[in-house]
Design a protein around this motif. Structure first.
Motif, short mmCIF file in Angstrom:
data_model
loop_
_atom_site.label_atom_id
_atom_site.label_comp_id
_atom_site.label_asym_id
_atom_site.label_seq_id
_atom_site.Cartn_x
_atom_site.Cartn_y
_atom_site.Cartn_z
N PHE A 42 -3.13 -6.15 -5.34
CA PHE A 42 -2.71 -5.97 -6.73
C PHE A 42 -1.64 -4.89 -6.75
O PHE A 42 -1.54 -4.07 -5.85
N GLY A 43 -0.87 -4.86 -7.86
CA GLY A 43 0.02 -3.70 -8.07
C GLY A 43 1.40 -3.84 -7.50
O GLY A 43 1.93 -4.93 -7.35
N CYS A 44 1.96 -2.69 -7.12
CA CYS A 44 3.40 -2.60 -6.88
C CYS A 44 3.78 -2.84 -5.41
O CYS A 44 2.94 -3.12 -4.57
N ASN A 47 1.85 -0.95 -2.77
CA ASN A 47 0.60 -1.57 -2.35
C ASN A 47 0.87 -2.76 -1.43
O ASN A 47 0.12 -2.98 -0.47
N THR A 79 -6.29 -2.27 -4.50
CA THR A 79 -6.33 -2.26 -5.97
C THR A 79 -5.22 -1.43 -6.61
O THR A 79 -4.63 -0.56 -5.99
N CYS A 80 -5.02 -1.70 -7.90
CA CYS A 80 -4.02 -1.00 -8.72
C CYS A 80 -4.69 -0.56 -10.02
O CYS A 80 -5.52 -1.28 -10.55
N SER A 81 -4.34 0.62 -10.51
CA SER A 81 -4.97 1.07 -11.77
C SER A 81 -3.93 1.43 -12.82
O SER A 81 -4.19 2.21 -13.71
N ILE A 82 -2.75 0.83 -12.73
CA ILE A 82 -1.66 1.22 -13.62
C ILE A 82 -1.97 0.88 -15.08
O ILE A 82 -1.62 1.63 -15.98
N CYS A 114 -5.33 2.31 -5.33
CA CYS A 114 -5.29 3.35 -6.36
C CYS A 114 -6.57 3.49 -7.18
O CYS A 114 -6.97 4.60 -7.54
N ILE A 198 -0.99 7.04 -14.35
CA ILE A 198 -2.10 7.39 -13.46
C ILE A 198 -1.60 7.69 -12.03
O ILE A 198 -2.32 8.32 -11.24
N VAL A 199 -0.38 7.26 -11.72
CA VAL A 199 0.08 7.31 -10.32
C VAL A 199 -0.04 8.70 -9.67
O VAL A 199 -0.59 8.83 -8.57
N ARG A 203 -2.13 8.90 -6.32
CA ARG A 203 -1.28 8.86 -5.12
C ARG A 203 -0.89 10.24 -4.63
O ARG A 203 -0.21 10.37 -3.60
N GLN A 234 7.95 6.19 -5.57
CA GLN A 234 7.75 6.22 -7.03
C GLN A 234 8.96 6.83 -7.72
O GLN A 234 9.19 6.63 -8.89
FE1 F3S Z 1 1.35 0.94 -7.52
FE2 F3S Z 1 -0.57 0.34 -9.21
FE3 F3S Z 1 -0.92 2.26 -7.51
S1 F3S Z 1 1.55 0.29 -9.63
S2 F3S Z 1 1.07 3.09 -7.03
S3 F3S Z 1 -0.61 0.11 -7.03
S4 F3S Z 1 -1.54 2.29 -9.62
#
Ligand code: F3S
Ligand code: SAH
Ligand code: SF4
Length: 472
Positions: A42-44, A47, A79-82, A114, A198-199, A203, A234
């Motif tokens: 998930f996420g950017c 990740n 995982t991602c928590s954005i 994250c 949250i980053v 991070r 980032q």
């Molecule tokens: Fe990226 Fe999501 Fe973490 S956008 S830095 S994976 S909170």
């Protein structure tokens, strides 16, 4: 150069990979079929790159990598928590896997990324998802082999989390998703503490990788067939601020630009406050650095930007846009925007629309504000009602689509370099490639061209993609 501690750590992790391999080989022999693993990301881009490192360890340890999580013996969710919906998606997957784990006693489930850096999330997992076997955080990704080894020897949940870790461990395995392009980390973490984000909490503080390590990694990638790299961080344009010797993002771009055999360079994301004329001049003078800039706006309202802690005003942002267009007239400009940030008035929102009209983005990613536990904005008064955010979101989306559809027409009729990526998902007779602007183009051609650069004339724009014809 990597510190002695980091070199030792890499050695230790390689030993763990060998130990896992012994266990896996024994189990494969007993089961008479190979253990399989699946990594769900998930996420950017950050990740995505981390997942390539996880796949690297799993592959070297002897797992067969598959795509179907329900069939895998080991599933790892990066995982991602954005935003809240990223969290919700993980819980959906975990709930669904319960029944598959009952059927497959060999199945192991791991979580990283994250979300795992948020204590309330880890508590929830322990309480509601007891079928999870291992958890590790963003700061100890390099210890993945060790955590997996410990988990293979245990029936209990293995948790390995750290608050922070400035150690950058180089030279661990990774398996790329695409043979011809790759992300390359240049900074880790973030120091900006935008009040919605949250980053920085998950991070950690920003630290830059050594230029020599970055250049060496890219050289090795090029040797291995990579034509395009995306420099990842980032806040890429504050690269080097922690070196204290003046070596900057512009200097790094110059060095990467000189790598022989590399054809394309991109980077993501720059922060408007750190944009320098020098970076734009390096881009102008380079044949390899794509004229594509993703520069998040977040809001066009100066007072909201202040409360977001973005450290620029509406006018300053537009000034940077003007400087970009002056130095790179053919730039493709994209952005991120949040609607419904606490206290956003109709006037604030109008300011955002103003900037969108003036900046004329080629694409913009819009998000409805999502409160994140532990960030200042989550506690701000005047949270915007959902129906108001939704109305603004829809309006903005329409505005952006109208503008970007018009903007995309300016490239129709031009012939451009394209990196051929795949057979088109919609039409098997077509190939899909990526332009300098990062937009996709579909065109007729032989699949043997995948991974190479070709010239394509853009014939028709569909807003977010083109149809074209390959040059004979
Ligand atoms: Fe990226 Fe999501 Fe973490 S956008 S830095 S994976 S909170
Ligand atoms: N480092 C990048 C952004 C990474 S997060 C930068 O500063 O440009 C990607 C995008 O997610 C952000 O640009 C922002 O638009 C969005 N985002 C971050 N936190 C959010 C939140 N709490 N709610 C909604 N969108 C958010
Ligand atoms: Fe988040 Fe701001 Fe850092 Fe981007 S710059 S990661 S939005 S805190």
């Amino acid at each position: 150069m990597a510190t002695l501690e980091a070199i030792e750590e890499a050695k230790k992790q390689r030993e763990y990979i060998q130990k896992i391999k012994e266990i896996i080989t024994a189990q494969d022999a007993k089961r008479k079929k190979p253990l399989t693993a699946c990594v769900v990301t998930f996420g950017c881009q950050m990740n995505a790159r981390d997942s390539e490192k996880i796949v690297g360890v799993l592959t070297e340890a002897g797992y067969e990598i598959i795509e179907d999580e329900e069939q895998a013996d080991f599933i790892i969710f990066n995982t991602c928590s954005i935003r809240e919906n990223a969290n919700t998606r993980l819980y959906g997957h975990l709930g669904n896997l319960k029944k598959f784990k009952r059927k497959n006693p060999d199945m192991r489930i791991g979580l990283c990324g994250c979300m795992m850096q948020e204590p309330h999330v880890v508590e929830k997992i322990k309480k509601s998802y007891p079928h999870v076997d291992l958890i590790f955080g963003t700061h100890n990704l390099y210890q993945f082999a060790q955590v997996l080894y410990e988990s293979l020897l245990s029936d209990e949940l293995v948790i390995e989390l750290m608050d922070k870790n400035p150690l950058i461990v180089e030279d661990l395995p990774s398996v790329r998703k695409f043979p011809f392009k790759s992300g390359v980390n240049i900074t880790f973490g973030c120091n900006n503490f935008c009040t919605f984000c949250i980053v920085p909490h998950v991070r950690g503080r920003e630290h830059s990788r050594e230029p020599r390590d970055i250049v060496n990694e890219i050289r090795a990638l090029v040797k291995d067939g990579v034509k395009e790299v995306m420099l990842l961080g980032q806040n890429v344009n504050s690269y080097g601020n922690d070196f204290k010797d003046g070596f900057s993002f512009a200097d790094l771009l110059r060095e990467v630009d000189q790598i022989e055999g590399l054809e394309r360079i991109r980077y993501m994301s720059p922060h408007p406050k750190d944009f320098t004329r020098e970076v734009l001049e390096v881009m102008r003078d380079s044949k390899k650095i794509c004229h594509q800039i993703h520069m998040p706006l977040q809001s066009g309202s100066t007072s909201l930007l202040k409360r977001m802690n973005r450290v620029y005003s509406k006018e300053q942002y537009l000034e940077v846009v003007r400087m970009i267009r002056e130095i790179l007239p053919d730039v493709s400009l994209t952005t991120d925007i949040i609607v419904g940030f606490p206290g956003e008035t109709e006037e604030d929102f109008e300011d955002t629309c103003d900037v969108v009209r003036e900046a004329r983005y080629d694409a913009a990613y819009t998000f409805i504000y999502s409160p994140r536990v532990g960030t200042p904005a989550a506690k701000f008064p005047d949270q915007v009602p959902a129906d108001v955010s939704k109305r603004r979101f829809d309006y903005l989306l329409h505005l952006i689509q109208t503008i970007s559809a018009k903007e995309s027409l300016r490239f129709v009729g031009t012939t451009q370099k394209v990196l051929v990526e795949s057979v088109s998902e919609q039409d098997e007779t077509l190939l899909t490639g990526r332009l300098d602007s990062n937009l996709l183009v579909h065109f007729k051609g032989d699949r043997s061209l995948i991974g190479s650069m070709v010239n394509v004339t853009l014939k028709e724009s569909k807003g977010f993609y083109y149809f074209g014809e390959i040059e004979a």
